[in-house]
Design a protein around this motif. Structure first.
Motif, PDB file in Angstrom:
ATOM      1  N   GLU A 252      35.194  40.473  31.624  1.00  0.00           N
ATOM      2  CA  GLU A 252      35.053  38.643  30.803  1.00  0.00           C
ATOM      3  C   GLU A 252      36.508  37.971  30.145  1.00  0.00           C
ATOM      4  O   GLU A 252      36.791  36.890  29.779  1.00  0.00           O
ATOM      5  CB  GLU A 252      34.046  37.633  30.517  1.00  0.00           C
ATOM      6  CG  GLU A 252      32.671  37.638  32.205  1.00  0.00           C
ATOM      7  CD  GLU A 252      31.344  37.140  32.035  1.00  0.00           C
ATOM      8  OE1 GLU A 252      31.466  37.637  30.410  1.00  0.00           O
ATOM      9  OE2 GLU A 252      31.123  37.781  32.299  1.00  0.00           O
ATOM     10  N   GLY A 253      36.095  38.764  29.556  1.00  0.00           N
ATOM     11  CA  GLY A 253      37.916  39.402  28.253  1.00  0.00           C
ATOM     12  C   GLY A 253      39.225  39.364  28.462  1.00  0.00           C
ATOM     13  O   GLY A 253      40.141  39.400  27.668  1.00  0.00           O
ATOM     14  N   GLY A 254      39.452  39.482  30.447  1.00  0.00           N
ATOM     15  CA  GLY A 254      41.078  39.532  30.580  1.00  0.00           C
ATOM     16  C   GLY A 254      40.989  40.766  31.482  1.00  0.00           C
ATOM     17  O   GLY A 254      41.911  41.433  31.744  1.00  0.00           O
ATOM     18  N   VAL A 255      40.052  41.616  31.647  1.00  0.00           N
ATOM     19  CA  VAL A 255      40.372  42.933  31.803  1.00  0.00           C
ATOM     20  C   VAL A 255      40.412  42.759  33.573  1.00  0.00           C
ATOM     21  O   VAL A 255      39.538  42.028  33.696  1.00  0.00           O
ATOM     22  CB  VAL A 255      39.688  43.553  31.419  1.00  0.00           C
ATOM     23  CG1 VAL A 255      39.434  44.839  32.248  1.00  0.00           C
ATOM     24  CG2 VAL A 255      39.863  44.143  30.021  1.00  0.00           C
ATOM     25  N   ASP A 256      41.170  43.224  34.435  1.00  0.00           N
ATOM     26  CA  ASP A 256      40.502  43.228  35.583  1.00  0.00           C
ATOM     27  C   ASP A 256      39.421  43.914  36.805  1.00  0.00           C
ATOM     28  O   ASP A 256      38.420  43.350  37.586  1.00  0.00           O
ATOM     29  CB  ASP A 256      42.142  43.002  36.639  1.00  0.00           C
ATOM     30  CG  ASP A 256      43.454  42.014  36.324  1.00  0.00           C
ATOM     31  OD1 ASP A 256      42.589  40.543  36.506  1.00  0.00           O
ATOM     32  OD2 ASP A 256      43.931  42.457  35.733  1.00  0.00           O
ATOM     33  N   ARG A 257      39.745  45.066  35.972  1.00  0.00           N
ATOM     34  CA  ARG A 257      39.069  46.188  36.618  1.00  0.00           C
ATOM     35  C   ARG A 257      38.569  47.018  35.018  1.00  0.00           C
ATOM     36  O   ARG A 257      38.720  46.997  34.542  1.00  0.00           O
ATOM     37  CB  ARG A 257      39.438  46.929  38.016  1.00  0.00           C
ATOM     38  CG  ARG A 257      39.782  45.957  39.080  1.00  0.00           C
ATOM     39  CD  ARG A 257      40.576  46.822  40.483  1.00  0.00           C
ATOM     40  NE  ARG A 257      42.105  47.303  39.812  1.00  0.00           N
ATOM     41  CZ  ARG A 257      42.684  46.975  40.322  1.00  0.00           C
ATOM     42  NH1 ARG A 257      42.603  45.853  41.015  1.00  0.00           N
ATOM     43  NH2 ARG A 257      44.571  46.972  39.767  1.00  0.00           N
TER      44      ARG A 257
END
Length: 242
Positions: free
Chosen positions: A101-106
């Motif tokens: 939810e903080g911008g990491v994709d995986r």
């Protein structure tokens, strides 16, 4: 989320004590340092990287996110310009969800997925395709806890099990060749690729553009490269062109 619609070369930014490092064979104490993680990440971005592979090495050994500030700073700095996958010390559903939810994709789960396979399904329920399960193999068996404990599990067999649980990709690292610039184990990668339909990302031992090509031919969807890029054996552009 589509993982690697075409073959990618993914630079690794491994962080230990707030610095970018590369280890040899996963052994603490063997690291070479390459400076500020945010600067390093931006350099790979400028060189044409489409995905970055961020690892909290301290986190992998202690089971907590020790370098969260450095990794969060990278995610903030690169924004949506590239895909970001993060591993090392992620042991809970909450921890993984917070990253996603903080911008990491995986998120990359290793020890947590081996010790508690259900976690893969739990995260995938709310964030489908966002879990990459990291299978590290030494002498043909899966090892955990920073490569210190054997599990007796066969990587290809286990990969199929995680696919069924909802994993979006498998990150397969051959620890025997990791960080040693000694070439790759193509057969081991092929076995894992043949066992699953989801993308397999290969890591470990890449020393030359020919190794990158060999992993692509083995069926890998992407290859993570660390030491060879930092030691300037070849450039990211050369590897991508190959």
């Amino acid at each position: 989320m589509t993982h690697f619609p075409e073959f990618e070369v993914v630079p690794a930014v491994d962080v230990k004590g707030g610095e970018t490092v590369q280890l040899v064979g996963g052994e603490p104490g063997t690291e070479s340092s390459y400076g500020d993680p945010v600067e390093v990440a931006q350099r790979w971005l400028a060189a044409g990287a489409r995905t970055l592979h961020l690892v909290d090495l301290d986190g992998a050994f202690v089971g907590e996110r020790e370098n969260a500030p450095a990794l969060d700073a990278i995610v903030d700095a690169v924004g949506d310009a590239v895909g970001v996958q993060v591993g090392g010390g992620i042991r809970t559903v909450e921890g993984a969800t917070r990253l996603l939810e903080g911008g990491v994709d995986r998120v990359i789960l290793g020890t947590a997925a081996v010790e508690n396979p259900a976690i893969v399904g739990e995260i995938s329920e709310t964030h489908p395709g966002s879990v990459t399960v990291s299978l590290d193999a030494r002498d043909g068996e899966v090892v955990v806890s920073g490569w210190t404990e054997g599990t007796g599990l066969d990587p290809a067999e286990v990969a199929g099990r995680y696919e069924a649980l909802g994993a979006g990709a498998i990150l397969f690292t051959d620890v025997d060749v990791e960080g040693q610039l000694a070439g790759v184990n193509r057969e081991a990668v092929e076995r894992v690729v043949e066992a699953v339909e989801i993308p397999v990302v290969a890591s470990g031992g890449v020393a030359s553009v020919a190794d990158v090509r060999a992993l692509r031919e083995a069926g890998a969807a992407a290859v993570v490269v660390g030491t060879a890029l930092y030691e300037e054996r070849f450039t990211l552009r050369e590897a991508m062109d190959a």
